[in-house]
Scaffold this motif. Sequence first.
Motif, short mmCIF file in Angstrom:
data_model
loop_
_atom_site.label_atom_id
_atom_site.label_comp_id
_atom_site.label_asym_id
_atom_site.label_seq_id
_atom_site.Cartn_x
_atom_site.Cartn_y
_atom_site.Cartn_z
N ARG A 41 0.85 -1.19 0.00
CA ARG A 41 0.00 0.00 0.00
C ARG A 41 0.89 1.24 0.00
O ARG A 41 1.84 1.32 0.75
CB ARG A 41 -0.89 0.02 1.23
CG ARG A 41 -2.01 -0.98 1.15
CD ARG A 41 -2.89 -0.87 2.36
NE ARG A 41 -2.83 -2.17 3.02
CZ ARG A 41 -3.11 -2.38 4.27
NH1 ARG A 41 -3.45 -1.39 5.04
NH2 ARG A 41 -3.04 -3.58 4.78
N ALA A 42 0.53 2.16 -0.86
CA ALA A 42 1.24 3.43 -0.93
C ALA A 42 0.22 4.56 -0.94
O ALA A 42 -0.98 4.31 -1.15
CB ALA A 42 2.11 3.49 -2.19
N ALA A 43 0.66 5.77 -0.74
CA ALA A 43 -0.25 6.92 -0.70
C ALA A 43 -1.03 7.06 -2.01
O ALA A 43 -2.19 7.45 -2.00
CB ALA A 43 0.54 8.19 -0.41
N ASP A 44 -0.40 6.71 -3.12
CA ASP A 44 -1.06 6.85 -4.42
C ASP A 44 -1.68 5.54 -4.90
O ASP A 44 -1.93 5.35 -6.09
CB ASP A 44 -0.09 7.40 -5.46
CG ASP A 44 1.14 6.55 -5.63
OD1 ASP A 44 1.41 5.70 -4.76
OD2 ASP A 44 1.84 6.72 -6.65
N GLY A 45 -1.92 4.61 -3.99
CA GLY A 45 -2.56 3.34 -4.35
C GLY A 45 -1.59 2.17 -4.21
O GLY A 45 -0.43 2.34 -3.86
N GLN A 62 1.06 -0.69 -4.90
CA GLN A 62 2.24 -0.82 -5.76
C GLN A 62 2.70 -2.25 -5.76
O GLN A 62 2.69 -2.91 -4.72
CB GLN A 62 3.39 0.05 -5.24
CG GLN A 62 3.22 1.51 -5.39
CD GLN A 62 4.46 2.25 -4.89
OE1 GLN A 62 5.28 1.71 -4.15
NE2 GLN A 62 4.58 3.50 -5.29
#
Length: 163
Positions: A78-82, A84
């Motif tokens: 999980r990353a801030a922009d969705g 990965q």
Amino acid sequence: MQSPELAALLSAPTASPVRDALRRLPPKALDALIIEALEASEAAWRQVVVDRARAFADEQPGDDPPAVAAYFTTTEHRAADGPQLRWSPLIAALTSTEDVPNLRRTRTTVRAVPAGEAALAVEIFADPELTGALNRLAALDPPTHGDVLRVHLPTRRVQRLPL
């Protein structure tokens, strides 16, 4: 100027002589330099992966034949922009033959793992240098679901294989 001297200068790209020289280059030359630097960077990170996989293989106990290849599968973070997709820093298989093992998931139950637990598992069990190199390779050339990264230890070749 010899290659070692040039490499020493380029190791500090924000230092005055290098920065000044880069600013004098035309855009096409800068683009070519970026492409060469990215290719060299990817090759260097691949060798870090080989070195760390070899070190792991050498540490394995027992009288088994020496490892020929190490395999890495993908994992989602999980990353801030969705989400990965990255290479898992935990070796999926270590083989003593040239045969590619079956790493297909035959039945998978998806379960969300709290980010803290996943990070803790990587912190405890994964080699930090290997993790960093795999993350960098994933950033340079993102894997897709079903890809496997094969590290052939005798030839030091790293290649992506589709499952």
